[in-house]
Design a protein around this motif. Structure first.
Motif, mmCIF file in Angstrom:
data_model
loop_
_atom_site.group_PDB
_atom_site.id
_atom_site.type_symbol
_atom_site.label_atom_id
_atom_site.label_comp_id
_atom_site.label_asym_id
_atom_site.label_seq_id
_atom_site.Cartn_x
_atom_site.Cartn_y
_atom_site.Cartn_z
ATOM 1 N N ASP A 1 40.134 36.749 27.880
ATOM 2 C CA ASP A 1 38.915 37.555 27.891
ATOM 3 C C ASP A 1 37.807 36.914 28.722
ATOM 4 O O ASP A 1 37.017 37.616 29.361
ATOM 5 C CB ASP A 1 38.416 37.768 26.456
ATOM 6 C CG ASP A 1 39.351 38.662 25.643
ATOM 7 O OD1 ASP A 1 40.190 39.352 26.263
ATOM 8 O OD2 ASP A 1 39.247 38.650 24.407
ATOM 9 N N GLU A 2 37.731 35.598 28.728
ATOM 10 C CA GLU A 2 36.641 34.931 29.438
ATOM 11 C C GLU A 2 36.691 35.161 30.944
ATOM 12 O O GLU A 2 35.693 34.947 31.638
ATOM 13 C CB GLU A 2 36.661 33.431 29.154
ATOM 14 C CG GLU A 2 37.873 32.711 29.704
ATOM 15 C CD GLU A 2 37.791 31.201 29.514
ATOM 16 O OE1 GLU A 2 37.000 30.551 30.229
ATOM 17 O OE2 GLU A 2 38.512 30.692 28.635
ATOM 18 N N PHE A 3 37.834 35.614 31.459
ATOM 19 C CA PHE A 3 37.966 35.827 32.899
ATOM 20 C C PHE A 3 37.812 37.295 33.299
ATOM 21 O O PHE A 3 38.030 37.647 34.459
ATOM 22 C CB PHE A 3 39.323 35.315 33.376
ATOM 23 C CG PHE A 3 39.558 33.858 33.083
ATOM 24 C CD1 PHE A 3 38.695 32.900 33.566
ATOM 25 C CD2 PHE A 3 40.628 33.458 32.304
ATOM 26 C CE1 PHE A 3 38.891 31.553 33.287
ATOM 27 C CE2 PHE A 3 40.845 32.125 32.014
ATOM 28 C CZ PHE A 3 39.965 31.168 32.511
ATOM 29 N N THR A 4 37.440 38.150 32.354
ATOM 30 C CA THR A 4 37.349 39.581 32.653
ATOM 31 C C THR A 4 36.410 39.862 33.815
ATOM 32 O O THR A 4 36.735 40.619 34.738
ATOM 33 C CB THR A 4 36.884 40.351 31.401
ATOM 34 O OG1 THR A 4 37.847 40.180 30.360
ATOM 35 C CG2 THR A 4 36.733 41.840 31.709
ATOM 36 N N GLU A 5 35.237 39.245 33.801
ATOM 37 C CA GLU A 5 34.266 39.497 34.869
ATOM 38 C C GLU A 5 34.808 39.057 36.225
ATOM 39 O O GLU A 5 34.541 39.695 37.248
ATOM 40 C CB GLU A 5 32.959 38.764 34.558
ATOM 41 C CG GLU A 5 31.849 39.068 35.554
ATOM 42 C CD GLU A 5 30.521 38.443 35.155
ATOM 43 O OE1 GLU A 5 29.608 38.405 36.002
ATOM 44 O OE2 GLU A 5 30.405 37.980 33.992
ATOM 45 N N ARG A 6 35.599 37.992 36.230
ATOM 46 C CA ARG A 6 36.161 37.484 37.479
ATOM 47 C C ARG A 6 37.175 38.463 38.083
ATOM 48 O O ARG A 6 37.485 38.377 39.273
ATOM 49 C CB ARG A 6 36.812 36.136 37.237
ATOM 50 C CG ARG A 6 36.928 35.261 38.472
ATOM 51 C CD ARG A 6 37.555 33.925 38.165
ATOM 52 N NE ARG A 6 36.798 33.131 37.206
ATOM 53 C CZ ARG A 6 37.148 31.935 36.794
ATOM 54 N NH1 ARG A 6 38.266 31.372 37.255
ATOM 55 N NH2 ARG A 6 36.415 31.285 35.919
ATOM 56 N N THR A 7 37.723 39.357 37.271
ATOM 57 C CA THR A 7 38.745 40.285 37.754
ATOM 58 C C THR A 7 38.168 41.608 38.248
ATOM 59 O O THR A 7 38.931 42.470 38.712
ATOM 60 C CB THR A 7 39.756 40.596 36.625
ATOM 61 O OG1 THR A 7 39.123 41.379 35.605
ATOM 62 C CG2 THR A 7 40.306 39.316 36.013
ATOM 63 N N LEU A 8 36.851 41.789 38.152
ATOM 64 C CA LEU A 8 36.263 43.096 38.454
ATOM 65 C C LEU A 8 36.459 43.510 39.904
ATOM 66 O O LEU A 8 36.497 44.710 40.209
ATOM 67 C CB LEU A 8 34.774 43.088 38.105
ATOM 68 C CG LEU A 8 34.438 42.875 36.619
ATOM 69 C CD1 LEU A 8 32.932 42.873 36.402
ATOM 70 C CD2 LEU A 8 35.115 43.935 35.761
ATOM 71 N N GLY A 9 36.576 42.558 40.820
ATOM 72 C CA GLY A 9 36.730 42.901 42.225
ATOM 73 C C GLY A 9 38.162 43.123 42.665
ATOM 74 O O GLY A 9 38.419 43.382 43.846
ATOM 75 N N LEU A 10 39.116 43.051 41.741
ATOM 76 C CA LEU A 10 40.520 43.230 42.102
ATOM 77 C C LEU A 10 40.827 44.695 42.376
ATOM 78 O O LEU A 10 40.143 45.591 41.862
ATOM 79 C CB LEU A 10 41.411 42.721 40.968
ATOM 80 C CG LEU A 10 41.344 41.219 40.688
ATOM 81 C CD1 LEU A 10 42.158 40.863 39.454
ATOM 82 C CD2 LEU A 10 41.834 40.423 41.893
ATOM 83 N N PRO A 11 41.851 44.989 43.175
ATOM 84 C CA PRO A 11 42.201 46.378 43.483
ATOM 85 C C PRO A 11 42.460 47.188 42.221
ATOM 86 O O PRO A 11 43.024 46.683 41.243
ATOM 87 C CB PRO A 11 43.480 46.237 44.328
ATOM 88 C CG PRO A 11 43.407 44.861 44.891
ATOM 89 C CD PRO A 11 42.723 44.024 43.862
ATOM 90 N N ALA A 12 42.068 48.439 42.238
ATOM 91 C CA ALA A 12 42.195 49.293 41.055
ATOM 92 C C ALA A 12 43.647 49.482 40.647
ATOM 93 O O ALA A 12 43.937 49.665 39.454
ATOM 94 C CB ALA A 12 41.539 50.650 41.337
#
Length: 520
Positions: free
Chosen positions: A143-154
């Motif tokens: 969960d702590e990395f959720t924000e880091r994944t926001l820029g990944l392809p949909a």
């Protein structure tokens, strides 16, 4: 590797003790059907010791081997049914050390998919590049990395901790047959200088790799072992494989904290600890617990072992320290035992059984004892190449580690540093690691790093970065004079910079690009 040696070593480590015939038969059948993948190793452990505690997290939650396997199978079935994961797909795993990481790794392998172990220290931009280069279908993350994944392809499916737990809870019952292809584990290189490369790990074909390690590092069946080294790194992942093979109880903490680690070693009665050297340095800064943990093995790897650390650590915890030298690509090259480290604190030890080691010159010819050359290694677990299709230099079945080193007359290996770290200053070859080891022995110094930087007059020069112990003082001229007393003049660092701490990645390697910023 000869059969008598294998049998003798397995017997010494308690792996050939008699057991209930039906369980022994199930254990052997699991290995026959599933092989020596991480899934096969878990299955053999669950078949032989289903009720033994397999893993304990930092909240004290426990899972037996049977429970852990059930959760892994459930997650695998759900990944296939709910997310369409098939054999040959790649699943990224962005997790710290906790049972969910293990469950994801095993579930991926059960499906014949490839698990890509993602460094938790990657930036969002690096993560996006890795996801594209590794062609990830799913990213399982904490969960702590959720924000880091926001820029990944949909189109990249993401699975956080709650969603992963829901998949396990709602999974249909039933087991899985072995997949059509063996799933690979892909470990990313450290990535201290840019985007890391994916290295394909081979699957062991028998007892050989395990025996090579436990012959030199005396862990035993059913030991309690804490894995503090990050499992996303080769060393932590190797520790997990060894622990499964030994049917050990594994203690995991999401983050390394020296005080919490010492408490857990005592409370969980751990006989073994897998760590990286900087973790031991942090532990030594605290008073040794009373009572002390019942440690018999403290195995470190992942970065250079500072010269003063072995004596200090063994002085506090006994002769329990083992240092493995290896790399993501080469797995292991040598292991230093406590006796080796007492004799020569900076040695990387000797190659274990079944491992070939050679020091070669630029033409591929062996160099004399004591002379520095390129380190080449051969063993059963050399990587299968990078996912990009590239490979490392190989010579007569040996892989170039990328390091420079030498063998002394007694056959002990000494690593002088990365080949691309060596600098030429005023026409002289200079090894930063040699100066670094010397500076680390100063009583005022908590940690030291030495790198090469450009110089208008000499081409290159050394720069030293020192973090001092609390309350200590030191001046740059004293540092230079100290080095001048022990080493040649061209090894004296022109720049001496005092910092609060050395920037490191999650595996303990110093981030040299961060250090350069102090020079302006």
């Amino acid at each position: 590797m000869d059969l008598p040696f294998i049998v003798t070593t397995l017997t010494r480590r308690g792996l050939l003790t008699p057991g209930r015939p039906i369980r022994v038969a199930s254990q052997l059948n699991a290995l026959r059907r599933w092989g020596w993948s991480i899934a096969g190793e878990l299955r053999q452990a669950a078949a032989r010791d289903p009720d033994r505690v397999a893993v304990i997290d930092d909240q004290g939650n426990e899972l037996t081997y049977a429970q852990l396997l059930d959760r892994c199978v459930g997650l695998a079935r759900a990944l296939r049914a709910g997310m369409g994961v098939q054999s040959g797909d790649r699943i990224g795993v962005l997790c710290r050390n906790h049972p969910g990481l293990i469950e994801t790794l095993v579930a991926t392998t059960l499906l014949g998919a490839d698990a890509v172990l993602v460094n938790t220290g990657l930036s969002p931009a690096q993560l996006t590049t890795v996801a594209g280069e590794q062609r990830l279908r799913v990213l399982v993350h904490d969960d702590e990395f959720t924000e880091r994944t926001l820029g990944l392809p949909a189109e990249l499916q993401r699975l956080d901790e709650r969603a992963r737990e829901e998949l396990i809870r709602t999974a249909l019952p039933g087991d899985l047959p072995p997949p059509e292809r063996d799933g690979r584990t892909i470990v990313l290189t450290s990535g201290t200088t840019g985007v890391p490369k994916g290295a394909r790990r081979p699957i062991p074909t028998g007892f050989g790799p395990l025996v090579s390690i436990i012959d030199r590092i005396p862990l035993h069946a059913r030991d309690r072992v804490m894995i503090a080294a990050p499992v996303f790194h080769t060393w932590g992942y190797a520790a997990l494989q060894v622990c499964f093979a030994l049917r050990a109880t594994i203690v995991l903490h999401r983050r390394f904290d020296p005080a919490a680690t010492l408490d857990a070693l005592v409370e969980q009665r751990c006989r073994g600890l897998f760590a990286v050297p900087v973790m031991l340095q942090r532990m030594l800064e605290l008073p040794a617990p009373d009572p002390r943990p019942p440690l018999k093995v403290v195995a470190v790897s992942g970065s250079a072992l500072p010269g003063g650390l072995p004596a200090a650590f063994m002085g506090a915890y006994g002769d329990v320290l083992y240092n493995m030298y290896g790399s993501t690509e080469a797995s292991w090259a040598s292991i230093a035992t406590p006796a080796d480290l007492r004799t020569a604190p900076t040695t990387a030890g000797r190659p274990p059984y079944g491992t070939r080691l050679a020091i070669l010159d630029d033409a591929g010819e062996p160099v004399p004892s004591g002379r520095v050359g390129r380190i080449f290694v051969g063993n059963e677990m050399l990587f299968e190449g990078y996912t990009s299709g590239a490979d490392r230099e190989r010579h007569d079945g040996l892989l170039n580690t990328g390091d420079l080193g030498r063998l002394n007359a007694d056959g002990l290996l000494f690593v002088d540093g990365r080949a691309d770290d060596m600098i030429v200053s005023g026409g002289e070859n200079v090894f930063p690691a040699e100066v670094e080891q010397l500076l680390a022995q100063l009583p005022q110094v908590r940690e030291a790093a030495v790198i090469g930087v450009a110089d208008a007059e000499y081409g290159q020069r050394l720069a030293a970065f020192l973090a001092l112990r609390p309350g200590e003082t030191l001046d740059a001229d004293a540092v230079r004079e100290y080095v001048r007393h022990y080493l040649a003049r061209f090894s004296v660092p022109r720049d001496v910079v005092f910092v609060n701490y050395l920037p490191r990645n999650a595996t303990g390697k110093v981030l040299t690009r961060e250090l350069r910023r102090h020079l302006g």
